[in-house]
Design an enzyme around this catalytic site. Sequence first.
Site: not given
Lengths: 506, 506
Positions: B269-270, B273, B299
């Site tokens: 997830h990170e 980003h 997001e």
Amino acid sequence: MTTNVTSLEQDFLDYVKKISHYNEAVGLMAWDLRTGAPSKGASQRSEVLGSLSSEIFRMSTSTEMKNFLTALRKDSEWGKLGDITKATVEECEKQLKKFENIPPAEYKEYVILTSKAEKAWESAKNQGDFKSFQPYLEKIVAYNRKYVEWVGYEGNKYNALLDDYEPGLTVDVIDEVFGKLKEALVPLVKEVTEAADQPETSFLFKDFPAGKQEALSREILENMQYDFDAGRLDTTVHPFAIGLNPGDVRVTTKYDEKDFRTAVFGTIHEGGHALYEQNVDEKYVGTPLCTGTSMGIHESQSLFWENFVGRHHSFWEKYYDLLKKYSEGQFDEIDLETFYRGINVAGPSLIRIEADEMTYSLHIIVRYELEKALINGELEVQDLPQAWNDKMEEMLGVRPSHDGEGVLQDVHWPSGAFGYFPSYALGYVYAAQLKQAMLRDLPNYDSLLQQGELAPIKEWFTEHVHQFGKSKKPLDILHDSTGEGVNPNHLISYLRDKYRKVYRLD
Amino acid sequence: MTTNVTSLEQDFLDYVKKISHYNEAVGLMAWDLRTGAPSKGASQRSEVLGSLSSEIFRMSTSTEMKNFLTALRKDSEWGKLGDITKATVEECEKQLKKFENIPPAEYKEYVILTSKAEKAWESAKNQGDFKSFQPYLEKIVAYNRKYVEWVGYEGNKYNALLDDYEPGLTVDVIDEVFGKLKEALVPLVKEVTEAADQPETSFLFKDFPAGKQEALSREILENMQYDFDAGRLDTTVHPFAIGLNPGDVRVTTKYDEKDFRTAVFGTIHEGGHALYEQNVDEKYVGTPLCTGTSMGIHESQSLFWENFVGRHHSFWEKYYDLLKKYSEGQFDEIDLETFYRGINVAGPSLIRIEADEMTYSLHIIVRYELEKALINGELEVQDLPQAWNDKMEEMLGVRPSHDGEGVLQDVHWPSGAFGYFPSYALGYVYAAQLKQAMLRDLPNYDSLLQQGELAPIKEWFTEHVHQFGKSKKPLDILHDSTGEGVNPNHLISYLRDKYRKVYRLD
């Protein structure tokens, strides 16, 4: 205790607090660049450092600063100021006097230059490639030659640089102190080198996993009273300690899995610096007084812990068991006496940060003499590697096989810290003087080490050195603690006594 | 390509570059505070952050900035400006319009407050002690209520906050989009919860050493094309990614040794980003355009990688062997199908960051409705824990046993990020829309995952999303890539199809 702070005083303190905030940001960025910042961001980070440093420079030399200083110096104001404010005014005046003659654009360019030079130096050092670093160093030396003219000096040009690191000391004094050291140490080194009974050292170079060295380093730091809630330990190429504020003082080290001494003695050394910064009185936070008073006094702390504690026989009477616990059996067959002699092996070597106590000052004197020559225009950067090698041979009898283990070994020149090196040897001299003074209050010094009771040592330093930060001048700290000025004789006696014993020369 | 930059334009670009430098320093300090800064330095660090942030604020709203913007907007100048300068002017005008009505002293106080609040929140969360955090949150909410008045809004007060995170979106649109999600998801959650054939999950909760999770995380990040020479991976309490500049984009994660999913899916997830920030075109460095265009688009990137890649069946056809390699035998008896169903277990739960894809948007809607009520003065902070618990029960059918797993779970409110939460659910909606668009260019999407060929996915995003940074508005990025406005139907179909299959409901 001043309770009625005038609004002028308060405005001034707010102004210097803002400068201290910018300094903390710069400090964190420097720490980050040296511990783990990704390489592709380094060039942009240099620009950020340049922006913030030039803002600090601007604020320190602004019309606003000048107006503050003029107004606070008026008879009607001065008497009402608190002691901290007075000392802060003096420090700011000194900075201003120094900086107002430096062209701001050149200063900013220099900050960016040194930040980039540090990165270039890392790879130059790894490849032993002086040529790739030479253009950076030429610019750095050129700036420093201009710098001494901008800020002015009395006597030798190099005095202008000394004043940044060791205010109160001059080339005349240092030449005399270093002269005595050379006179005493060169024959001692010869005697030790030729001693028949050399220490056994092969047991030092065994596998000692980095993770276990780290755990050991942490335990020793805690025993030294280093506060991990006000600090952290990281790895880096060239270890350092940095105080961002007394609640955030960071130690860095490196782990050589074939030689535990790098980490153990390196961490104790940086821990000594860190104890100083952690124990400056909180009342100085937000002022330029909230740091060590000089590099020499700072080094007296790190060198004291590294050598007068960490390489002391009594220390290992307690800590040898701890070392054994973390190691992988490498000391099973080695008795304490053999171990003690092994870690105190001494003799000519190439690398300053791995040098022993006995030869360390000679490494410094090499650098001091080269710096003095560079600044006075008696030596050019292109001739530096040759001059370095010749001087090493002359002073220590060894010659580097490439520049990575010679002229490129230290971060000081890449980072622009000309004038810094003498502080190391002065720190040794101070440390030996402080040890004599400490013995008057702690006559049981040896047995404290034997019991691993290190707190009284830290407390003695907090009382006599740490707490004052920069509010007390280096020679005042030395004089108030020891009753003397700079005196190399204590160090000379200490080294003679210790090494004649270690090498069984009596 | 503008080659003739006027001196006015250059001065303006230098000015905004300095602001970007200060932002980078603030970003590094924020990263440091959350990854390893010692606790005793945190309060001083908050002051430093306050100083720098208020300087950024001052520069963004100064007379100098106003004069630049007025001068650059003149007909005689505007036509000569480069595209980047024009977009920078627009961004600065927007900031200025927003900030010129905020009292500088209140802003500075707020920055210090939120920095301290984050530290207070950490211990409040650990102890499930809302009362100790309540005074901080009351001040934060009070500031935000004043903030919406200062900056102004049309329609709902909450629109002022939305504009900070998702410019172009309003309460009206979000109420409609979230209404459709609720209408579709609440019955789907019920159906899935009651499904007869529930996935096996006990194999998930086995010992998986942190060190091995870290090695696995690094390998997956590298496969995603995350560039470790332009970033680093650290641990923290509440994981995040931060872009200091495209050459320094840092990922943080945490390791739960009893549940590898926290780290694996959190890191992916990170990493999503981070890919965004690493791949913004270098030409935007030094301007406010050098970052993601909105939190929602950001997001969309993290959620896409986490779910449309990381929780996709095809991904694990390739990566299950890698996971097995790093684990300690916990998957030996588990076939791929059982594993896939296990990691896609879904149903009502308490913690947002551990929620599954299906219920995640409902967690967001809880927060959105509470924030909207707080800002509109329809709810007070003292009543928030009760309101939180009631809404969780109503929307998801579960009730926290203490506030640590309830209202205190997220860092957003302690850090003052009101208006941020809706971006998460919007990011999901965008991600599903982008997936549809991507399939037109990469019809072999599933087989790319099966082969572990993740580069084409990253490249598609760089082409359509990353490269533009903030120079393109969120709804323009969405429209140009997908041909649509905000449309929740793709997400709804995706979730229905996937979870009806995982739960064997057909």
